[in-house]
Scaffold this active site. Structure first.
Site, PDB file in Angstrom:
ATOM      1  N   GLU A   1      39.370  33.787  41.110  1.00 34.78           N
ATOM      2  CA  GLU A   1      38.692  34.284  39.929  1.00 34.78           C
ATOM      3  C   GLU A   1      39.464  33.998  38.636  1.00 34.78           C
ATOM      4  OE1 GLU A   1      37.600  38.241  40.719  1.00 34.78           O
ATOM      5  OE2 GLU A   1      36.826  38.601  38.712  1.00 34.78           O
TER       6      GLU A   1
ATOM      7  N   SER B   1      32.689  44.457  34.678  1.00 37.38           N
ATOM      8  CA  SER B   1      32.484  45.865  35.057  1.00 37.38           C
ATOM      9  C   SER B   1      33.774  46.621  34.810  1.00 37.38           C
ATOM     10  CB  SER B   1      32.133  45.967  36.540  1.00 37.38           C
ATOM     11  OG  SER B   1      31.122  45.065  36.855  1.00 37.38           O
TER      12      SER B   1
ATOM     13  N   SER C   1      40.241  42.876  33.260  1.00 43.71           N
ATOM     14  CA  SER C   1      41.493  42.250  33.673  1.00 43.71           C
ATOM     15  C   SER C   1      42.157  41.665  32.438  1.00 43.71           C
ATOM     16  CB  SER C   1      41.230  41.112  34.660  1.00 43.71           C
ATOM     17  OG  SER C   1      41.259  41.610  35.970  1.00 43.71           O
TER      18      SER C   1
ATOM     19  N   ARG D   1      48.533  38.050  35.712  1.00 45.72           N
ATOM     20  CA  ARG D   1      47.681  39.181  35.410  1.00 45.72           C
ATOM     21  C   ARG D   1      48.609  40.293  34.972  1.00 45.72           C
ATOM     22  NH1 ARG D   1      45.497  43.906  37.648  1.00 45.72           N
ATOM     23  NH2 ARG D   1      43.281  44.238  37.243  1.00 45.72           N
TER      24      ARG D   1
END
Lengths: 782, 410
Positions: free
Chosen positions: B192, B246, B249, B261
């Protein structure tokens, strides 16, 4: 009063309040147990008030008059001293300063103000410091009722001043919360340097403040998602109006019904990132539909998680940016609520990867009031002094967990108190502590150890009647001694019952805290020194034996003498009225003496025995520069045990600092008694005499009135002297000081811890028998 | 998210590129890296150094049509479809029937079923991808319709076209088995975050039909003078990438392959939409946003001035700042006096401010001053974008810049 009766009185007051017809109307008809709550009002001055959204905290400074035992040497010149007592004991009145803090529901504010007005005799006070969101709302009422001018103080300034004060003055103020462990509260050792720290105050919003010094703090950030969001949004979602009820709902809910978890998106964990499947990917992510109903409990829980996680994350980001590792949480969102402490703790742990610990404060609710008070009392310099929590007059921490103790859930409807006594002298760390930040005085944590807790609580309960009897007997001339002794008995009994239910009420429960609480309760009812007569008599008897003991020691060869000295020290330590096994013997066998005590001692090898190393050290090593000795009991212990030992050290060329308690505790020798005793010994013994004259033997006070010893709270004068004289040996004697406390204490110099175990349960636990000997000689690792 | 996967075929010819993608510093399987599409470097104008030889090899190894990319998020599925416009007559003839019908179906409609929507305004025209010219289409539908989508794929015999379909997002994992058993389709799962970053860089590089893809708000703190201006993201690094789906990140990106991340928050678009559904009874994201645009959040939130009467000077807090989101809702009277629109607006402001706050703290901690906000939460959501721009500028005293993309990288 029966155990729990205090509660009944409070509950009645509460019911009165509730019955008055809802919120807003203030009922005057409630009857408060006034002298139990607003104590010492007659001399009160410097009022401060902190009015929050639902609770009012009142603070005032007062003086307490209480009795203290004084000893004074007689002028014996030209008199026959044979049949005279050694010194004179007199009970005198002493005035000490005390801070009172009372917390109650805003509903009672009018009643309380009326009560204060009626009992406020001293009217030199003109202003009342006020803080908190409600201060404005009640300004007129306060001014009208009390006739004092309301002087508003900044909320955050007060909060931080209060926080610094409790961090500095209350041991075990700080705790970490662990829901799943046996003990919910893990109290922390007070760090000698409290700065810098981060204070995260979660009120309706969140304020994040970095505190660098007493006066320097900075608002470094905040968030609008706080307690008000939980309450406001929660009320909208669940139609539940009260904050406490929302928390109740939350504690019963399942957030996974409302939140979208990582596994809902991924079908499992997001492994490349190491995100567990149970993590929340999107709060309320499952409620993105108009055609499904969600339970109140589930929504409340989801909301609680959302807010707690968010606050924790921001707190960690700020802590990281400012390089801080201590984060204290406060505000009404936290205030003793296990549910929120738990979620905040979880969040901090998660976002900091365990590097930062969420910390909470026992007296968090009082910070604003304490700070406002301190602002108003600046001319009294309260920060110049050391203060101690008065266990007798403080309510202690109550769990609000509905599961743990349902009765406590309505705590906010009761009166909660905190009292702080101003100590005569400032207290500091012993400079010889190896690491003050990790030093824990107490050997056994009774909050943790349920079996030991049960034993000791029972032990103190069983000894209580005897203590009360002795207290009454110590004041034969007082007409109300019996009545006061009974009040003492009840008060301490109640404390013990509270501690059975909530061992964490006053920080970590230890034998020391149980002993100290008993001393505080005795003082409360004017029994400053129940053992004064016993000590006087025993000191007199022991002094008469001093010379013969010295003579017999002097007749021994060097090595034999060293052993005899240690044995004498140990035998002397048998004379402990604090130990029930011994006090029973002493009560029934008045003839029990030094030789009898020696015969009771365990033969070598002792239970803990490093005597050979000690002897080796004396033989091989150079004399110590200076020894610091913490003495224990009066009479035989100090005179026939400690003094011959001191004399030997002096003869070796070692200077000696003899430290005795500032105030009385059991039959422990006090500083003032030690002065008289030493003077008498000096008159008989040239070694002691010249040492005194040349200041090679120095008598100091510890700053404590406890039968135990906290090396992190010692008289500043003692600390200075220890440093000046380059002390390289510390000797701690007695069960209270060397076993219940300091058994594991690590020092920078050599130390000797010795005691006779006069309690069979403890002996059993340590793998020995009653009258087992502990002789622990330790050399710090290089 | 990252739609620019050259449909299938990639799996069959994984070693198309001379040098394998070294991948990001994080430990991952290199599987996805090798599949990296030619679409990456190839179409970039500044990728002119690509050799002829390489280009030939690309052409030779070009995957078969159709070219799809799927991003299956928690709430929305984002589908990208490349419509070749340079189909030769020869190709047209060869084109199998259902491939043709897919092309016709997708390009001649703007809505699919009751929930699928093609964002016509986002269409990228006359794009060169793997040496083919065509248009890139952006289609979205709710994740809960995923089973129906797979069913359709099965009925239309997608499996006969090619056997793999590139997909990313959590759903690539969650629905993988359904694709296989129901649709007889093999998913090529792609990471992702890799996709997100490549998508951002690609979409910026191709531009938006002649306009700049990336933009910012000038004078965000001044409502009168605030205006949207293009931003040149030619030297993008380092940048903080905040992807608001939703959930949220946050990535710190130092180069195409070097990123991490930093953190994430569960308070994202799903939270806004979920809370709005509960508070207002709305049923679509658009509806929630529409309500929010008509509401007044200051009736719901407690502002600094509600507590202090004005600015809280001790802490330098302006009176207009929100002190407590939903703080006024502690009072029963106020709860009864607010409208659904006010609640929707307050929800939007709460979530947006919080994301801004966390992003700002991450930027400070990572020492990065450009923050690119992407993700479907920002679609048609000018209120949030302006607020993010404003909040970042105000609280950083102009040190941080909020950037946005026309395609929100979906």
């Amino acid at each position: 009063m029966r155990p729990g009766e205090e509660w009944v009185a409070f509950k009645m007051a509460e019911r009165g309040g509730r019955g008055s017809g809802g919120h807003g109307s203030l009922d005057k008809s409630i009857t408060l147990p006034p002298d139990e709550i607003f104590r010492n009002l007659e001399n009160a001055k410097r009022f401060a008030i902190d009015i929050g959204g639902s609770l009012t905290k009142l603070a005032y400074y007062s003086t307490v008059q209480h009795k203290v035992a004084r000893v004074r040497s007689f002028d014996h010149s030209g008199k026959d001293i044979e049949n005279e007592p050694l010194y004179e004991i007199s009970v005198q009145e002493e005035i000490t300063a005390r801070l009172h803090f009372i917390k109650f529901e805003n509903t009672y504010i009018e009643t309380c103000l009326d009560f204060i007005k009626d009992h406020l005799v001293n009217t030199e006070t003109k202003v009342i410091k006020a803080t908190g969101g409600g201060a404005y709302k009640f300004k007129d009422l306060i001014e009208k009722k009390l006739g004092l001018k309301v002087d508003k103080e900044d909320v955050m300034t007060c909060l931080i001043k209060g926080c610094n004060f409790v961090l500095r003055n209350i041991p075990h103020e700080v705790f970490a919360y662990q829901k799943d462990s046996d003990t919910e509260f893990r109290f922390q050792t007070n760090h000698p340097n409290i700065f810098p720290y981060l204070l995260v105050n979660i009120g309706s919003g969140v304020s994040i403040v970095k505190v660098e010094t007493e006066d320097k703090f900075e608002w470094i950030g905040g968030s609008s998602i706080g307690g008000g969001t939980f309450w406001g949004l929660g009320a909208l979602l669940t139609k539940t109006k009260k904050f406490d009820e929302l928390l109740q709902l939350a504690s019963k809910g399942q957030h996974t019904n409302v939140d979208m978890l990582v596994k809902d998106v991924y079908g499992g964990a997001y492994q490349t990132l190491g995100l567990s499947g149970n993590l929340i990917a999107s709060s309320f992510g499952k409620s993105t539909t108009a055609d499904k109903e969600f339970s109140k409990e589930d929504m409340a829980k989801s909301l609680l998680h959302m807010i707690s996680n968010d606050i924790g994350q921001l707190a960690c980001l700020y802590a990281k940016l400012h390089n801080l590792d201590k984060i204290y949480f406060g505000g009404f969102f936290i205030r003793g609520h296990p549910v929120t402490m738990r979620t905040i703790t979880y969040s901090i742990n998660f976002f900091s990867k365990g590097e930062v610990q969420a910390l909470f404060l026992r007296h968090e609710g009082y910070l604003g009031a304490i700070g406002a008070f301190l602002k108003g009392a600046e001319q009294d310099n309260p920060n110049q002094y050391s203060w101690g929590e008065n266990y007798a007059g403080s309510s202690g921490l109550m769990s609000t967990s509905p599961d743990v103790y349902p009765m406590q859930r309505t705590r906010s409807g009761t009166f909660d108190m905190l009292e702080m006594d101003r100590l005569e002298r400032p207290l500091v760390n012993l400079p010889l502590l190896k690491d003050p930040s990790t030093y824990i005085p107490d050997t056994v944590d009774l909050t943790d150890d349920a079996m030991a807790r049960k034993y000791w609580l029972t032990c103190f309960e069983e000894a209580l009647d005897g203590v009360a009897k002795r207290a009454a007997a110590s004041q034969p001339d007082s007409i109300d001694a019996l009545e006061r002794a009974e009040k003492f008995r009840q008060k301490y009994w109640n404390k013990l019952q509270t501690l059975r239910q909530q061992p964490f009420a006053y920080g970590t429960l230890t034998v020391r805290s149980l002993l100290d609480t008993r001393e505080h309760c005795l003082n409360e009812f004017n029994f400053p020194d129940p053992y004064s007569k016993v000590k006087q008599k025993e000191n007199g008897i022991a002094l008469k034996c001093f010379q013969s003991v010295i003579e017999s020691l002097d007749s021994l060869g060097w090595e034999e003498r060293q052993f005899a000295l240690v044995k004498g020290l140990l035998a002397g330590n048998v004379f402990d009225w604090g130990a029930k096994a011994v006090s029973d013997v002493l009560e029934s066998e008045p003839q029990f003496g030094f030789e009898e005590a020696k015969s009771k001692l365990q033969e070598r090898p002792w239970l803990e025995d490093s005597y050979s190393q000690w002897l080796e050290r004396l033989k091989e090593g150079p004399p110590h520069k200076c020894a610091l000795i913490f003495a224990d009991n009066s009479g035989i212990d100090i005179i026939l045990g400690v003094f011959p030992f001191v004399r030997e050290l002096l003869s070796r060329g070692t200077e000696v600092i003899l430290a005795c308690n500032s105030g009385p505790a059991l039959n422990d020798v006090t500083y003032s008694e030690s002065l008289i005793v030493t003077e008498r010994i000096a008159a008989m013994d040239p070694v002691i005499q010249s040492a005194l004259r040349e200041e090679k033997l120095l008598l100091v006070q510890t700053g404590s009135s406890s039968p135990c010893l906290d090396l992190s709270r010692l008289d500043k004068g003692l600390a200075v002297l220890v440093r000046e004289r380059k002390t390289d040996l510390v000797i701690i004697e007695g069960m209270g000081r060397a076993i219940h406390t300091n058994y594991y204490a690590a020092l920078k110099c050599e130390s000797l811890k010795l005691a006779v175990i006069k309690n069979s349960w403890l002996a059993d636990r340590l793998g020995g028998k009653i009258f087992s000997v502990i002789f622990k000689y330790e050399v710090p690792c290089k | 998210m990252e739609p620019l996967r050259n449909g299938g075929g990639a799996e069959e010819k994984p070693r198309r590129r001379g040098t394998p993608d070294p991948g990001p510093p994080r430990r991952r399987s290199s599987g996805a890296a090798g599949v990296d599409s030619a679409a990456g470097p190839q179409p970039r104008e500044r990728g002119g150094s690509v050799s002829r030889q390489r280009r030939d090899s690309v052409r030779k190894n070009r995957p078969l049509f159709p070219w799809f990319g799927l991003d299956i998020g928690g709430t929305l599925v984002k589908l990208v479809y490349f419509e070749p416009k340079d189909i030769t007559a020869e190709e047209e003839e060869e084109e199998v029937e259902n491939l043709k019908s897919i092309r016709k179906y997708l390009t001649s409609n703007v809505a699919y079923g009751s929930t699928g929507i093609r964002d016509v305004h986002l269409e990228l025209k006359d794009l060169t991808l793997c040496g083919r010219k065509g248009n890139l289409h952006f289609i979205r539908f709710p994740t809960h319709d995923m089973p129906a989508f797979i069913q359709m794929g099965s009925e239309k015999h997608f499996s006969s076209l090619h056997t793999t379909l590139c997909a990313t997002g959590g759903g690539a994992y969650k629905f993988e088995q359904d694709f296989r058993t129901v649709g007889d389709l093999q998913l090529c799962k792609l990471d992702e975050l890799d996709c997100l970053i490549k998508g951002v860089l690609y979409i910026d590089s191709v531009g938006f039909n002649g306009h700049s893809e990336c933009y910012y708000f000038e004078n965000p703190t001044d409502a009168e003078r605030c205006q949207k201006l293009p931003f040149n993201l030619e030297n993008p690094y380092p940048l903080l990438l905040v992807n608001i789906g939703s959930g949220v990140s946050i990535l710190a990106v130092y180069s195409k392959e070097n990123y991490k991340r930093v953190t994430g928050t569960s308070l994202g678009g799903g939270t806004f939409f979920g809370l709005c559904c509960l508070l207002t009874g709305c049923s679509t994201f658009e509806e929630a946003l529409e309500m929010a645009s008509h509401g007044d959040s200051t009736k719901v939130d407690k502002l600094v001035r509600d507590i202090y009467g004005g600015d809280y000077e001790r802490f330098g807090l302006p009176g207009w700042a929100v002190a407590s989101s939903f703080g006024n809702m502690m009072s029963k009277e106020k709860r009864e006096s607010v409208s659904k629109e006010d609640l929707a607006k307050a929800t939007l402001i709460t979530i947006t401010n919080n994301i801004g706050s966390i992003a700002r703290m991450c930027a400070l901690n990572e020492n990065i001053n450009r923050v690119v906000f992407v993700g479907n939460f920002l679609r048609i959501n000018t209120i949030s974008m302006r607020l993010l721009a404003y909040a970042l500028d105000y609280w950083s005293k102009g040190q941080l810049k909020a950037l946005f993309l026309e395609h929100e990288v979906k």
